[in-house]
Write a protein that holds these residues in place. Structure first.
Motif, short mmCIF file in Angstrom:
data_model
loop_
_atom_site.label_atom_id
_atom_site.label_comp_id
_atom_site.label_asym_id
_atom_site.label_seq_id
_atom_site.Cartn_x
_atom_site.Cartn_y
_atom_site.Cartn_z
N UNK A 87 0.92 -1.23 0.08
CA UNK A 87 -0.19 0.05 0.13
C UNK A 87 0.63 1.27 -0.17
N UNK A 88 0.51 2.14 -0.87
CA UNK A 88 1.00 3.48 -1.01
C UNK A 88 2.46 3.57 -1.75
N UNK A 89 2.89 2.22 -2.05
CA UNK A 89 4.24 2.53 -2.93
C UNK A 89 3.99 2.92 -4.25
N UNK A 90 4.59 3.64 -4.92
CA UNK A 90 4.68 4.10 -6.29
C UNK A 90 5.20 2.96 -7.16
N UNK A 91 4.54 2.56 -8.10
CA UNK A 91 4.95 1.78 -9.17
C UNK A 91 5.04 2.68 -10.83
N UNK A 92 5.95 2.83 -11.17
CA UNK A 92 6.16 3.48 -12.20
C UNK A 92 6.72 2.92 -13.50
N UNK A 93 5.90 2.33 -14.49
CA UNK A 93 6.37 1.27 -15.56
C UNK A 93 5.35 1.34 -16.69
N UNK A 94 5.55 0.66 -17.68
CA UNK A 94 4.43 0.22 -18.47
C UNK A 94 3.37 -0.66 -17.75
N UNK A 95 2.20 -0.51 -18.10
CA UNK A 95 1.08 -1.54 -17.60
C UNK A 95 0.21 -2.19 -18.37
N UNK A 96 -0.14 -1.34 -19.40
CA UNK A 96 -1.26 -1.79 -20.28
C UNK A 96 -2.31 -2.93 -19.70
N UNK A 97 -3.05 -2.11 -18.76
CA UNK A 97 -3.92 -2.83 -17.98
C UNK A 97 -5.44 -3.26 -18.73
N UNK A 98 -5.66 -2.39 -19.76
CA UNK A 98 -6.99 -3.08 -20.45
C UNK A 98 -7.27 -4.41 -20.74
N UNK A 99 -6.42 -4.80 -21.54
CA UNK A 99 -6.45 -6.22 -21.88
C UNK A 99 -6.03 -7.24 -20.88
N UNK A 100 -5.51 -6.94 -19.51
CA UNK A 100 -5.07 -7.63 -18.89
C UNK A 100 -5.73 -7.57 -17.20
N UNK A 101 -6.91 -8.28 -17.10
CA UNK A 101 -7.72 -8.08 -15.82
C UNK A 101 -7.23 -8.76 -14.56
N UNK A 102 -6.44 -9.54 -14.71
CA UNK A 102 -5.70 -10.47 -13.82
C UNK A 102 -4.67 -9.46 -12.99
N UNK A 103 -3.78 -9.02 -13.93
CA UNK A 103 -2.68 -8.04 -13.59
C UNK A 103 -3.31 -6.62 -12.77
N UNK A 104 -4.64 -6.20 -13.15
CA UNK A 104 -5.14 -4.91 -12.68
C UNK A 104 -5.71 -5.40 -11.26
N UNK A 105 -6.23 -6.69 -11.19
CA UNK A 105 -6.89 -7.02 -9.94
C UNK A 105 -5.81 -7.20 -8.94
N UNK A 106 -4.51 -7.75 -9.28
CA UNK A 106 -3.54 -7.90 -8.27
C UNK A 106 -2.93 -6.42 -7.89
N UNK A 107 -2.74 -5.47 -8.72
CA UNK A 107 -2.30 -4.21 -8.52
C UNK A 107 -3.41 -3.44 -7.50
N UNK A 108 -4.65 -3.56 -8.02
CA UNK A 108 -5.63 -2.90 -7.04
C UNK A 108 -5.54 -3.65 -5.65
N UNK A 109 -5.49 -5.04 -5.37
CA UNK A 109 -5.41 -5.42 -4.18
C UNK A 109 -4.10 -5.14 -3.48
#
Length: 371
Positions: A87-109
């Motif tokens: 929580x609160x940690x900054x992640x600065x990178x390419x993400x491309x979340x739109x086609x990748x719901x699993x990654x999005x869920x993990x980052x949200x969590x």
């Protein structure tokens, strides 16, 4: 701020999020940089170069994720990395979340604050942190497409430039943005017969002014694209909708009408791909053949030329990295509306409209995050 630089772990990914020169810039601003041992090996930069620049080297990625206030990477975090975000940690990178719901869920969590290179804008509405890799990918697309046309690799057996008495290959480029323009430039330089499609007449006019009669420009309609694809030897998908999933311009049904051994290179695969039959491939196994058509869909194409790619990327990202480190993410985003557009996930919620729409989630407005 303590900035963490882990080694990339995606298949055959040799780029790195910070060069020693980037580390030196951060150190000059009073920041500490924790570097994973071997992070720069793929670009010919050893641990000693990072130490000399002021970085601290550790062999353990887990230590970097545990200690760093900001993680700077190139590619989207893999599942093992997502589980180390906090929580609160900054992640600065390419993400491309739109086609990748699993990654999005993990980052949200994770509760991390995820800022995506690909949605940061500039004063002209361009994507300055995506552009360097788009330039590389566009130029590489023709290179890998030309190789994939070789018969031994499943291709049609056509030389891109042809030879005297034998016509050159027909190359179709879908999209006249940064990727498409760079692809067209290289294809023309190699002597191919090139047609580029776009839905912006002003952009087509610019391309016509730039390349003259050597480049055929065409307004993108379903019928026009279909006709061109059916007769093409090489089709390069270069369509981008910022932050959103790419539209499917070549359908499965169209493959049966294409020339057997023709090649599709999907540069939009990071955003889900613009060919219906695309699926992500790797540098280890870059192509597959479906219905007689060779598909090249490597999701990290610039990773094949990591030295060029890393220097191009980091010289674009370092001003924004410094802003985040100097001010903290909230103040940096308040002060810079263009960096603010990079915010994709914060406080466990999606904050970028196109990503929220693609994932079918409620949008958490950036204004609430920064309030």
């Amino acid at each position: 701020m303590l900035v963490g630089l882990p080694k990339e772990i995606k298949d055959n990914e040799f780029r790195v999020g910070l060069t020693p020169a980037s580390v030196r810039e951060l150190a000059a601003h009073g920041h500490q940089v924790l570097v994973q041992s071997g992070a720069g090996a793929g670009i010919g930069m050893g641990d000693d170069a990072y130490r000399k620049a002021g970085g601290e080297v550790t062999p353990d990625a887990a230590e970097i994720f545990a200690r760093a206030e900001m993680i700077v990477k190139v590619k989207e975090p893999q599942p093992v990395e997502c589980r180390m975000l906090r929580p609160g940690q900054i992640l600065f990178t390419y993400l491309h979340l739109a086609p990748d719901p699993e990654q999005a869920k993990m980052i949200e969590a994770s509760g991390a604050v995820a800022i995506a290179y690909e949605t940061v804008t500039d004063e002209a509405g361009r994507l300055p942190l995506l552009a360097p890799m788009s330039e590389v990918a566009g130029r590489m697309a023709v290179q890998v497409g030309a190789v994939s046309l070789q018969k031994a690799l499943g291709g049609l057996g056509v030389l891109l430039a042809g030879v005297p008495g034998v016509p050159p290959a027909k190359v179709v480029v879908l999209g006249g943005g940064v990727v498409g323009t760079n692809a067209a430039r290289i294809a023309l330089g190699m002597g191919a017969d090139v047609t580029i499609f776009d839905r912006s007449l002003p952009r087509l006019a610019q391309l016509d002014d730039l390349y003259g009669p050597h480049l055929k420009t065409c307004y993108s309609t379903a019928e026009a694209v279909e006709e061109a694809v059916f007769h093409a030897d090489l089709v390069i998908g270069a369509v981008l909708v910022p932050g959103a999933a790419a539209p499917k311009l070549v359908t499965r049904g169209m493959l049966a009408h294409m020339r057997p051994g023709a090649v599709l290179v999907d540069v939009a695969i990071d955003q889900g791909g613009c060919f219906e039959t695309s699926r992500p491939t790797t540098h280890s196994h870059p192509t597959f053949v479906l219905e007689g058509i060779v598909h090249y869909c490597v999701a990290n194409m610039p990773g094949a030329v990591p030295r060029t790619s890393t220097f191009a990327l980091t010289q674009a990202t370092i001003p924004y990295t410094l802003q985040l480190a100097d001010k903290g993410w909230r103040a940096a985003l308040r002060d810079n509306v263009h960096l603010r557009h990079g915010l994709n996930v914060a406080e466990g919620r999606i904050t970028y409209p196109a990503v929220a729409e693609a994932l079918g989630q409620a949008l958490y407005p950036v204004e609430k995050v920064l309030a």
